[in-house]
Motif scaffolding. Structure first.
Motif, short mmCIF file in Angstrom:
data_model
loop_
_atom_site.label_atom_id
_atom_site.label_comp_id
_atom_site.label_asym_id
_atom_site.label_seq_id
_atom_site.Cartn_x
_atom_site.Cartn_y
_atom_site.Cartn_z
N MET A 127 0.84 -1.20 0.00
CA MET A 127 0.00 0.00 0.00
C MET A 127 0.87 1.25 0.00
SD MET A 127 -2.68 1.31 2.94
CE MET A 127 -4.24 0.80 2.28
N ASN A 128 0.49 2.22 -0.80
CA ASN A 128 1.18 3.50 -0.83
C ASN A 128 0.22 4.58 -0.33
OD1 ASN A 128 2.97 5.60 -1.35
ND2 ASN A 128 2.30 5.78 -3.48
N ILE A 129 0.51 5.14 0.83
CA ILE A 129 -0.37 6.15 1.43
C ILE A 129 0.08 7.53 0.97
CG2 ILE A 129 -1.30 7.12 3.56
CD1 ILE A 129 -0.66 4.47 4.93
N LYS A 130 -0.75 8.18 0.16
CA LYS A 130 -0.42 9.54 -0.26
C LYS A 130 -0.59 10.50 0.91
CE LYS A 130 -1.71 8.98 -5.12
NZ LYS A 130 -2.58 9.48 -6.21
N ARG A 131 0.40 11.35 1.11
CA ARG A 131 0.30 12.31 2.22
C ARG A 131 1.04 13.59 1.86
NH1 ARG A 131 3.51 7.37 2.75
NH2 ARG A 131 5.61 7.92 3.41
N ASN A 132 0.70 14.62 2.58
CA ASN A 132 1.34 15.92 2.42
C ASN A 132 1.68 16.42 3.81
OD1 ASN A 132 2.31 18.13 1.03
ND2 ASN A 132 0.36 19.22 1.11
N ILE A 133 2.95 16.69 4.04
CA ILE A 133 3.41 17.09 5.38
C ILE A 133 3.91 18.53 5.31
CG2 ILE A 133 5.04 16.59 7.25
CD1 ILE A 133 5.08 13.66 6.06
N ILE A 134 3.30 19.39 6.10
CA ILE A 134 3.58 20.83 6.04
C ILE A 134 3.89 21.36 7.44
CG2 ILE A 134 2.63 23.09 5.43
CD1 ILE A 134 0.66 21.60 3.59
N PHE A 135 4.89 22.21 7.53
CA PHE A 135 5.15 22.94 8.77
C PHE A 135 4.65 24.37 8.57
CE2 PHE A 135 8.16 19.47 8.99
CZ PHE A 135 8.03 19.05 10.31
N THR A 136 3.84 24.82 9.48
CA THR A 136 3.21 26.13 9.33
C THR A 136 2.97 26.76 10.70
OG1 THR A 136 1.33 27.29 8.31
CG2 THR A 136 0.87 25.18 9.34
N LEU A 137 2.75 28.06 10.73
CA LEU A 137 2.45 28.75 11.98
C LEU A 137 0.96 28.66 12.28
CD1 LEU A 137 4.60 32.02 11.76
CD2 LEU A 137 5.23 29.76 12.66
N GLU A 138 0.65 28.47 13.53
CA GLU A 138 -0.75 28.41 13.94
C GLU A 138 -1.38 29.79 13.79
OE1 GLU A 138 -2.71 28.20 18.24
OE2 GLU A 138 -1.76 26.31 17.70
N LYS A 139 -2.58 29.81 13.26
CA LYS A 139 -3.27 31.08 13.08
C LYS A 139 -4.12 31.38 14.31
CE LYS A 139 -3.38 31.02 8.03
NZ LYS A 139 -4.24 31.04 6.82
N ARG A 140 -3.77 32.46 15.00
CA ARG A 140 -4.50 32.87 16.20
C ARG A 140 -4.90 34.33 16.09
NH1 ARG A 140 -1.37 30.39 21.50
NH2 ARG A 140 -1.86 28.17 21.13
N ARG A 141 -6.02 34.65 16.66
CA ARG A 141 -6.49 36.05 16.68
C ARG A 141 -6.67 36.50 18.12
NH1 ARG A 141 -8.43 38.39 12.01
NH2 ARG A 141 -8.45 37.02 10.16
N LYS A 142 -6.37 37.76 18.36
CA LYS A 142 -6.58 38.38 19.66
C LYS A 142 -7.24 39.73 19.41
CE LYS A 142 -4.28 39.44 24.03
NZ LYS A 142 -2.98 39.47 24.74
N ALA A 143 -8.47 39.87 19.90
CA ALA A 143 -9.26 41.09 19.67
C ALA A 143 -9.42 41.36 18.18
CB ALA A 143 -8.61 42.28 20.38
#
Length: 429
Positions: free
Chosen positions: A1-17
């Motif tokens: 089996m070949n599991i297609k995947r995409n691995i990404i490093f990203t910043l968490e999106k947070r809001r304040k006010a």
């Protein structure tokens, strides 16, 4: 089996006010596979200005508030990437598709330090319409889509939404795709040629989803509906019709058509698209040729001037137009309307039969050529007449920017039919 995947490093999106937080932002590892998105914490934070989104790493020489260096953080991110890949390989060897929980458990076992074991705060199942905006944004930027291409994919999204707003990737088997074709025909009223285009656009989207790991169902690759279709009719003016239009005496009450005719004739003698005539500047005009970078394809073209195109340029040489434009080009819609009116007045009314199919129903339409006229007929007129004059196809392609013979074949076929009436050169008539 070949599991297609995409691995990404990203910043968490947070809001304040209501404002996006840009300082000391958590770095996430996002794993997309089997129509699901699983986000892992990495234990690291960084300011947004210190993050390279393209490379998905901390910028060289930067540190975070804990004085952890870019080198230290990036080394661990690479380690996380390797570990999650190894986790997937374990499941591939066992021929098993992991659940998000199983992926978390196995990944944490891979981790050397249990104190920094990564947790799974979120698991999201994806549907086609969920990721369509991302597809449009990413592919549009990467491929430099024109407004027309954005409109085409907006239509694809609209059709899919009407068909089934809760459509899932797993359901897109041959049977469901066949139902979609029936929907496009019966509910949306599309011609067979339009349906085939819609399926081609859908496949483009689904292939992108497969690369991203959103879609594991590739049934669409073998789906090729057998729909009757005919080539689109090429609307152009023969040399006789072109001369008729050029020599027609425009009534005093309709002098607004003169400038439209001049612009259209310029297209007929240069092969330029409407968008390129609209953008033509005086700096693009040289003594013997014009130099343009096309709007649609960004090709750099050099098109030699002949007696007819040069005469039109000379006519407006001393007329100042906004933006230092060369010719008095009105909007595309207005020009199309005026061209129909002008062609009708000039007696270009040969009946043209168009054949198309809706399902198995054949439909024949007979329409006067004047009602089918548009700005693009100018470019087609240039190509057909140039080929019929015996000018080699490879030379015409250099003028028009066509990159292969496939796009030229319809014109070559037309030229073969009218070669008996071919003339030596435009300027020798």
């Amino acid at each position: 089996m070949n599991i297609k995947r995409n691995i990404i490093f990203t910043l968490e999106k947070r809001r304040k006010a209501g404002v996006i937080v840009a300082e000391n932002v958590p770095i996430r590892m996002r794993v997309i596979y089997n129509c699901k998105r699983v986000e892992f914490t990495t234990g690291y934070r960084i300011d947004a200005v210190k993050w390279d989104a393209a490379k998905q790493r901390v910028k060289f020489g930067c540190t975070n508030k804990l004085k952890q260096s870019a080198s230290e953080i990036n080394t661990d991110l690479l380690r996380y990437y390797t570990e999650i890949q190894n986790t997937f390989k374990e499941f591939e060897v066992r021929n098993t598709m992991p659940t998000p929980e199983q992926l978390k458990e196995s990944f944490n076992r891979q981790h050397e330090d249990p104190e920094v074991a990564v947790e799974v705060p979120e698991s999201v199942s994806f549907k086609p319409l969920d990721v369509f905006p991302e597809f449009i944004k990413e592919c549009g930027m990467q491929n430099g889509w024109s407004d027309a291409t954005y409109e085409k994919f907006a239509a694809v999204k609209s059709h899919l939404t009407k068909f089934d707003p809760d459509l899932s990737f797993e359901s897109l088997d041959e049977s469901r795709l066949t139902q979609y074709v029936q929907f496009l025909e019966e509910r949306e009223g599309l011609r067979n040629t339009s349906i085939l285009k819609q399926i081609a656009y859908l496949k483009w989207f689904l292939r992108w989803c497969g690369k991203k790991g959103y879609c594991m169902n590739n049934a669409y690759e073998d789906f090729n509906p057998k729909l009757k279709s005919t080539p689109k009719k090429v609307i152009f003016l023969t040399w006789e019709e072109l001369s008729k239009l050029r020599e027609y005496s425009i009534p005093a009450t309709k002098q607004y058509l003169e400038r439209v005719r001049d612009v259209f004739l310029f297209q007929c003698f240069t092969g330029l698209r409407y968008s390129d005539v609209f953008n033509l500047r005086r700096s693009d005009v040289k003594d013997t040729h014009i130099e343009v970078t096309t709007v649609k394809t960004a090709d750099s073209l050099v098109i030699e001037l002949n007696n007819y195109s040069r005469a039109i340029l000379d006519k407006y040489k001393h007329v100042a137009f906004e933006g230092d434009k060369v010719l008095p080009v009105v909007s595309n819609q207005k020009m199309n309307d005026y061209l129909k009116e002008l062609s009708k007045l000039a007696g270009i009314d040969e009946p043209v039969r168009e054949t198309y199919y809706k399902g198995n129903e054949r439909i024949d339409l007979v329409t006067p050529k004047c009602e089918l006229m548009s700005t693009h007929a100018g470019r087609r007129t240039f190509i057909c007449n140039a080929l019929s004059l015996g000018i080699p196809a490879q030379v015409v392609m250099k003028w028009t920017g066509h990159s292969d013979y496939k796009a030229m074949k319809p014109y070559i076929d037309i030229a073969d039919d009218i070669k008996a009436n071919a003339m030596d050169k435009f300027n020798t008539l």
